[in-house]
Design an enzyme around this catalytic site. Structure first.
Site: not given
Ligand SMILES: *Cc1c(COP(=O)(O)O)cnc(C)c1O
Length: 403
Positions: A136, A223, A252
């Site tokens: 993702f 990532d 995040k």
């Protein structure tokens, strides 16, 4: 659920989310309260975002001061906080330079542009990037194309080209793709897949991927939007494997709730972009930089890496103990405060049942209960998560049929 909270209407908001029937209005530490005054323990941390928990006093004071000083000014001007935060990220990662943006997908977009330009700079006209099953990377057109979840892509074709997809944790699959395709310029993976169900890259595999990138002059792009910023007990999850990426997107947890993204690069990628190649209006503004600087400072001051490792290990061990031998529990995995409990059947309803019990969490990849709480979580709060969650899972498994 109270009758009042079950009828929250949002006639003017686009219906992109399947919302739970509460509205959160206040938080403190690992706890949040809804509009009816009901308290919840936060096992989700805004999806691995609220690093410092809610309303951390030192963080609040710093942001209040920053809001009253300068929020935004544009990248036409030097922004001292950018150099300060970049220097800190460089120090913690052993890389050399950072670019700032506002979200995870933007950080990944920058990484993908780097991979393309890296190829063009060496004469590859159609650069391609190796990506992974269950990955993702975000919901922009390019990052959803890199994502390995057909549900995220459905309805949004044509997808961006230039991606080659291989299975995760299979070095031979990467080797075969690289050796048969001279257009490959980068390998792009999550160190620990988050949305895909908390699947960690094996450390020996990561080292082998690093070696392959060195042999073939490819960029290793990790990532760490979800697994970075102390979540696993190291600043960055790949540090467990004792390697360095060339490109590392972050977001995040970096701003403890203030939107911020970053791409941290090593020497092979740090100078690919020239002035005019990339940019963003909001990225790197004084407010988000202050949020990043204070998040990292408070994390260090309060030993939150050590806390994430210790409380995470305690939580995982307690879940393993309490769920041992329970039919339907397939696996408990993850590192630090990034944990997944995989059940042998779709378990979306566990989310609602946990909410009713007073616990926030998420269910990802259909059958994985995910816990990514604030890194300030205490042992007592971890025990409380276990006490709330275990009965919910046991009851759910007893009532539902195996898939
Ligand atoms: C959440 C996430 C993203 C996307 O971040 P946004 O801020 O939602 O754009 C990208 N990669 C990973 C690994 C993520 O967990």
């Amino acid at each position: 659920m109270t009758a009042e909270s079950a009828t929250i209407a949002e006639p003017h908001v686009m219906t992109t989310y399947g919302r739970l029937p509460i509205a959160l209005v206040r938080g403190r530490g690992s706890r949040v309260w809804d509009s009816t005054g009901r308290e919840y323990l936060d096992g989700l941390g805004g999806i691995a975002v609220n690093t410092l928990g809610h309303a951390h006093p030192k963080f609040v004071a710093a942001l209040q001061e920053q809001v009253a000083t300068l929020i935004h000014c544009s990248n036409y001007y030097h922004i001292p906080g950018q150099e300060q935060l970049a220097a800190r990220l460089v120090e913690l990662s052993g890389l050399t330079n950072a670019f700032f943006c506002s979200t995870g997908l933007e950080a990944n977009e920058a990484a993908l542009k780097l991979a393309r330009k890296f190829g063009h700079d060496k004469g590859i006209e159609r650069p391609e990037v190796i990506v992974f099953e269950k990955a993702f990377h975000g919901r922009s057109i390019a990052t959803l194309s890199a994502t390995g979840n057909p549900k995220v892509q459905a309805g949004f074709g044509p997808l961006v080209e230039g991606f080659v997809r291989v299975p995760f944790n299979d070095i031979e699959a990467i080797r075969a793709a690289v050796e048969s395709n001279p257009n490959i310029t980068a390998i792009f993976l999550e160190t620990i897949q988050g949305e895909g169900g908390i699947h960690a890259a094996r450390w020996d595999y990561l080292r082998a991927v690093r070696e392959l990138c060195d042999q073939h002059d490819l960029l290793l792009m990790l990532d760490e939007v979800q697994c970075g910023i102390g979540r696993t007990g190291k600043w960055f999850a790949h540090q467990w494997a004792d390697i360095k990426p060339d490109v590392m997107p972050l977001a995040k947890g970096l701003g403890s709730g203030v939107p911020i993204g970053a791409v941290v690069c090593g020497p092979r990628a740090a100078h690919i972009f020239k002035p005019g190649n990339h940019g963003t209006t909001f990225g790197g503004n004084p407010l988000s930089m202050r949020a990043g600087i204070e998040t990292l400072r408070i994390m260090e001051e309060e030993g939150l890496l050590e806390n994430a490792a210790a409380v995470g290990a305690h939580l995982k061990a307690a879940l393993e103990r309490e769920l041992a031998g329970v039919a339907g529990v397939a696996e408990i995995r993850g590192a630090g405060l990034m944990l997944g409990i995989e059940l042998d059947r779709p378990c979306g309803v566990v989310l609602t049942r946990a909410l009713e019990a007073g616990l926030l969490l998420s269910v990802t990849a259909d059958s994985v209960v995910r816990l990514v709480p604030p890194l300030t979580l205490s042992v007592a709060e971890a025990d409380e998560i276990v006490a709330l969650l275990v009965p919910v899972i046991k009851t759910f498994l007893a009532e539902s049929a195996a898939a």
